[in-house]
Design an enzyme around this catalytic site. Structure first.
Site, PDB file in Angstrom:
ATOM      1  N   ILE A 150       0.827  -1.205   0.000  1.00 59.20           N
ATOM      2  CA  ILE A 150       0.000   0.000   0.000  1.00 59.20           C
ATOM      3  C   ILE A 150       0.863   1.258   0.000  1.00 59.20           C
ATOM      4  CG2 ILE A 150      -1.718   1.323   1.316  1.00 59.20           C
ATOM      5  CD1 ILE A 150      -2.842  -1.272   2.345  1.00 59.20           C
ATOM      6  N   GLU A 151       2.053   1.164   0.537  1.00 61.19           N
ATOM      7  CA  GLU A 151       2.898   2.353   0.654  1.00 61.19           C
ATOM      8  C   GLU A 151       3.796   2.536  -0.574  1.00 61.19           C
ATOM      9  OE1 GLU A 151       4.351   3.111   4.751  1.00 61.19           O
ATOM     10  OE2 GLU A 151       3.196   1.345   5.321  1.00 61.19           O
TER      11      GLU A 151
END
Length: 347
Positions: A150-151
């Site tokens: 997600i990052e």
């Protein structure tokens, strides 16, 4: 009166004046009860909060100038993300006190993570990293977001190393930072370099001047706030030189946190890592340094105003209702913890 008597009288009179002046002078520097009380406040505060170091050393990762130079380069480099969009600084912006001032942060693909991005400033002083305390230090933490889907969304450590190995500048910087290694470009060394850089992001403030003995560094309201902060019980979780960052504590000892924070999602905290029922709603108590600037607050960025966050903490963790005056005084004290990093560490 003859000359001898007159001379004796003059000498006696002069001595009397001198003695009077001396007594007056002594009286002026005499410690008053008020001065003594302020000195005691400083001493109590220094006992609780200690001294802020210039650098957060790690014997397992000695800090060198070459490591810090490499670490800074990596910290600001978007090439550490899958699509060259995100750097460490994207979510932990050193121009805005190590945060992005968003409740949660968008990653490489535009999707937001579930938790607020905490400040990187003074993070090396913490006993653990991340809101759930799953990493032991900033070196270990530095490797997580790069691989998080997600990052920064890099597919693997090997992919990162291969990308960096194709950049001439990094060949030189890694060789200088790790001169004894035949193959210096490794994922572990990337973590060490970023960690070394972050260990220099220490932010002394006027509160440290006060602890060092400068009583005039804080005004009367700020001193009242310090006194209230200590006597109310905030120091249970927010002591030490970072004023926090040392404990994993249940958020909501006297109620459900989401009922006061109005959180959109109920986060189970450390439980999500351990699956131990006893760890539900346990989070790391954050450092309060620069808290004036690191809004929004709590693990989900659910509260924007510092005075509201202070009231919520008093109620949930101490079962106390603060007055407006007490709240304002504590906030005035918290504002004395604001201190920026040197320009040389910014971009």
């Amino acid at each position: 009166m003859n000359k001898i008597s007159y001379l004796a009288y003059a000498i006696a009179f002069t001595a009397l004046i001198a003695c009077g002046d001396e007594k007056t002078e002594t009286k002026e520097v005499e410690t008053t009860p008020e001065t003594k009380e302020l000195t005691e406040l400083q001493e109590r505060a220094k006992t609780l909060f200690g001294e802020l170091p210039e650098i957060a050393d790690n014997p397992e990762n000695p800090i060198t100038e070459e490591k810090v130079i490499l670490g800074k380069q990596l910290y600001f480099d978007v090439r550490l993300s899958k699509d060259n969009k995100q750097s460490c600084n994207t979510c932990h912006n050193l121009n805005t006190f190590g945060v992005d001032n968003l409740p949660t942060s968008p990653g490489n693909d535009g999707k937001n993570g579930p938790r607020n991005s905490p400040t990187v400033l003074n993070a090396a002083l913490h006993a653990s990293q991340f809101w759930d305390g799953r990493n032991k230090d900033v070196e270990e933490q530095a490797g997580g977001p790069i691989l998080n889907p997600i990052e920064m969304a890099m597919p693997s450590e090997e992919f990162v190393v291969e990308r960096l190995s194709g950049i001439e500048e990094y060949k030189e910087l890694f060789a200088k930072a790790f001169p004894e290694e035949e193959q210096p470009i490794t994922y572990k060394n990337l973590q060490k370099a970023i960690g070394a850089f972050e260990r220099k992001l220490i932010t002394p403030s006027k509160f440290d001047d006060y602890l060092a003995g400068n009583d005039e560094a804080l005004n009367e309201q700020e001193k009242r706030g310090l006194e209230t902060f200590m006597t109310t019980g905030c120091i249970t979780c927010h002591s030490g030189n970072a004023l926090g960052g040392q404990l994993i504590q249940k958020f909501g000892l006297f109620g459900n946190y989401w009922e006061l924070t109005k959180s959109d999602r109920i986060d189970d905290g450390k439980f999500e890592v351990t699956q131990n029922e006893a760890d539900k709603y346990f989070f790391k108590s954050p450092s309060l340094r620069n808290v004036e600037k690191t809004y929004p607050y709590f693990h989900d960025g659910s509260v924007n105003e510092l005075n509201e966050a202070v009231k919520i903490m008093a109620k949930l963790q101490l079962n106390k209702e603060l007055t407006e005056e007490e709240t304002n005084d504590i906030v005035a004290f918290l504002n004395t913890l604001t201190g920026d990093v040197p320009q040389e560490f910014k971009q």
